[in-house]
Enzyme design. Structure first.
Site, PDB file in Angstrom:
ATOM      1  CB  SER A 166      79.344 -32.300 101.637  1.00  0.00           C
ATOM      2  OG  SER A 166      78.143 -31.588 101.403  1.00  0.00           O
ATOM      3  NE  ARG A 215      73.126 -30.850 100.978  1.00  0.00           N
ATOM      4  CZ  ARG A 215      71.824 -31.123 101.159  1.00  0.00           C
ATOM      5  NH1 ARG A 215      71.244 -32.048 100.414  1.00  0.00           N
ATOM      6  NH2 ARG A 215      71.122 -30.478 102.061  1.00  0.00           N
ATOM      7  CG  HIS A 259      73.264 -41.414  99.740  1.00  0.00           C
ATOM      8  ND1 HIS A 259      74.590 -41.406  99.392  1.00  0.00           N
ATOM      9  CD2 HIS A 259      73.098 -40.338 100.553  1.00  0.00           C
ATOM     10  CE1 HIS A 259      75.206 -40.387  99.966  1.00  0.00           C
ATOM     11  NE2 HIS A 259      74.316 -39.720 100.676  1.00  0.00           N
ATOM     12  CB  CYS A 294      74.760 -32.716 103.132  1.00  0.00           C
ATOM     13  SG  CYS A 294      73.796 -34.051 103.858  1.00  0.00           S
ATOM     14  CB  CYS A 312      70.797 -35.926 100.086  1.00  0.00           C
ATOM     15  SG  CYS A 312      72.086 -35.782 101.327  1.00  0.00           S
ATOM     16  CD  GLU A 362      71.029 -33.592 108.042  1.00  0.00           C
ATOM     17  OE1 GLU A 362      71.096 -34.568 108.807  1.00  0.00           O
ATOM     18  OE2 GLU A 362      70.137 -32.735 108.124  1.00  0.00           O
ATOM     19  CB  CYS A 367      71.853 -37.917 104.509  1.00  0.00           C
ATOM     20  SG  CYS A 367      71.285 -36.208 104.602  1.00  0.00           S
ATOM     21  CB  CYS A 371      76.998 -39.941 105.866  1.00  0.00           C
ATOM     22  SG  CYS A 371      76.235 -39.048 104.517  1.00  0.00           S
TER      23      CYS A 371
END
Length: 550
Positions: free
Chosen positions: A485, A462, A67, A529, A63, A13, A60, A532
């Site tokens: 990430s 993640r 958040h 990922c 995910c 992503e 995102c 964002c």
């Protein structure tokens, strides 16, 4: 020496660029570059704190819920919200739903093609494939000869057309692929099966979340889905959960155990040194003591010493990132996001990601970190499953510090967390039967404090996710997000220490620099990922500025 640039990385992503140096058939240096600016924090300033979760989960499209959960936890912490027991349970069930869906999609649709040769499946004997599938899992659905013949025919049609469709991105025939044709055909069939299952598993989140993606039911001290606490809605959730767990136990876990023996050499490749987990999945009202997956840190692979975590010791360093400020960085509670793009230069600045550090050290976060910390702390469900996998593969615990270890850990925690959801569902049913329908902090907004600072820590598929918020006059004064990430895929720090992914790539064997499937295996094992991202808009002209990193 060969210089290899993979840009963009697919089956992730967001936008990620990896540059490596290969000498004598192995990676000797690596740079990880996030090429998309993320500016959600800037967008939130001056807004109502209750709206933060609605904005942040749109960082995102994958995910999303996680958040929302970190954000609402940060607001709860800043304003002193009173957590309702049903609110805790439903939030955690939604979190578990994200795990079940995310890990399934990652293994089959993002990572499996690094290990499975699609074209090789055309050489398979469908009868032998059916026998293999039944041997590995007697309860596996769609394990008949005709099922595999049909899949093989579909793959043949793709190949003969000259367009492999969803299987186009791969180095088919590469010598690094080791599965026999029958195992490849079985894996392709399960890839297609997982496409159907993930769509049904995704419905779990919508039952109590209102929709998926981007749930609508998060609120101070809990959730807002009181009208969904009915026997029919709870039964629907339970049915989909049971269906998903059947797939996990009868397809996903057996597939991991079937593929891993052919790639046991990857138990010595792709490892890092330090691991961090915020912990999560509260099984009771007391946090973090009731976490199923505990909080902790491991340094230098020392499983015998799991240290407590002090979030005040986290810094975000920016020496090699496109931001203004002190290269040694700040703690996220006082963090800044001041973008300053210059140029891509591996000797200077080369990423939009910052470089998070704990006690000055890079830390791997994610499934492997959580499982190692839970294993080190003797969590029964984790220890039992890890030991079973190690015994099945005839490998020592040290083999977990690897690319193969990440794959195994993701499967193990899917099973452990999925089973724990059954306990949580039982708690919810018991509360509802007793007449307890309280789901959130019912205090009027006017009675909440007008100022506060809070952190929302969360361990997501993640890895360790943290949101930090400062509230003044009931408005967001500052907001910072440190995503998994960023921990894993971030660049070098002020001391020029590599980020976890950069470090993990060192020593990776590369047979053919023009077809670097081996590099992709370790990259995908972190499940990057990099989403964002936002455009930067001139408020006078509304012109959208697009940055191209070359």
């Amino acid at each position: 020496m060969a210089r290899v640039v993979i840009d963009p990385i697919t089956r992730i992503e967001g936008h990620l660029k990896i540059e490596v140096e290969v000498q004598n058939g192995k990676v000797t240096n690596a740079w990880s570059s996030s090429t998309l600016f993320r500016g959600i924090e800037i967008m939130l300033q001056g807004r109502d704190p209750r709206d933060a979760n609605l904005f942040t989960q749109r960082a995102c499209g994958v995910c999303t819920y996680v958040h929302a959960l970190s954000s609402i936890r940060a607001v709860d912490d800043a304003l002193g919200s009173k957590m309702a027991d049903n609110g805790r349970i439903i939030r955690t069930l939604l979190h578990g739903s994200q795990y079940l869906h995310d890990h399934m999609v990652h293994f089959y649709h993002l990572h499996a093609l690094d290990w499975v040769d699609i074209v090789s499946s055309l050489k398979a004997d469908p009868k032998k494939t059916a026998e293999l599938a039944t041997k590995l899992s007697p309860n596996s659905p769609e394990a008949g000869v005709n099922d595999f013949k049909a899949v093989q025919a579909r793959v043949k049609k793709f190949v003969e057309s000259g367009q492999l469709g969803p299987f186009a991105n791969g180095y088919w025939g590469h010598p690094a692929y080791k599965l026999p044709p029958e195992a490849n055909l079985m894996a392709v069939a399960h890839y297609i099966m997982a496409l159907k299952q993930q769509a049904r598993t995704a419905r779990l989140m919508a039952i109590f979340g209102g929709k998926n993606p981007h749930v609508q039911s998060m609120y101070l001290g809990g959730v807002t889905c009181a009208t969904d606490l009915t026997p029919d809605r709870i039964a629907e959730f339970k049915y989909l959960w049971l269906e998903t767990m059947a797939f996990v136990n009868d397809v996903y876990i057996p597939d991991v155990l079937a593929v891993a023996p052919f790639y046991k050499d990857w138990a010595k490749i792709g490892g890092t040194q330090n691991f961090l987990a915020y912990g999560d999945f509260p099984m009771g009202p007391k946090e973090p003591d009731s976490f199923l997956m505990p909080r902790g840190a491991i340094f230098n692979r020392n499983l015998a010493k799991v240290e407590p975590v002090d979030v005040s010791l986290i810094t975000e360093e920016i020496k090699h990132s496109w931001y203004e400020g002190d290269p040694k960085g700040l703690n996220p509670a006082n963090g800044e996001t001041k973008p300053k793009f210059d140029k891509y230069d591996t000797e200077a600045r080369y990423s939009w990601m910052k470089a998070p550090r704990y006690k000055g050290e890079p830390m791997e976060v994610g499934p492997l970190a959580r499982v190692l910390i839970a294993y080190g702390k003797g969590v029964p469900a984790v220890k039992e499953n890890v030991d079973a996998v190690l015994k099945h593969l005839a490998i020592p615990a040290d083999a977990l510090f690897s690319t193969l270890g990440r794959v195994a850990a993701r499967a193990i925690e899917t099973k452990v967390i999925g089973e724990a959801m059954g306990t949580l569902l039982g708690q919810l049913i018991a509360n509802v039967k007793s007449g307890d329908l309280n789901i959130c902090d019912g205090r009027p907004w006017e009675e909440m404090p007008s100022e506060g600072m809070g952190a929302g820590l969360n361990d997501v598929p993640r890895g360790a996710l943290g949101h930090w918020i400062s509230v003044k006059d009931k408005k967001i004064a500052n907001y910072q997000m440190v995503v998994p990430s960023t921990w894993n895929i971030g660049p070098r720090d002020a001391a020029d220490k590599m980020g976890p992914l950069e470090h993990a790539l060192i020593g990776t064997p590369v047979v053919d620099p023009k077809r670097p499937v081996e590099i992709l295996r370790t990259i995908h094992s972190f499940d990057p990922c990099i989403a964002c991202g936002v455009h930067v808009i001139d408020t006078e002209s509304n012109e959208v500025y697009k940055f191209e990193v070359v």
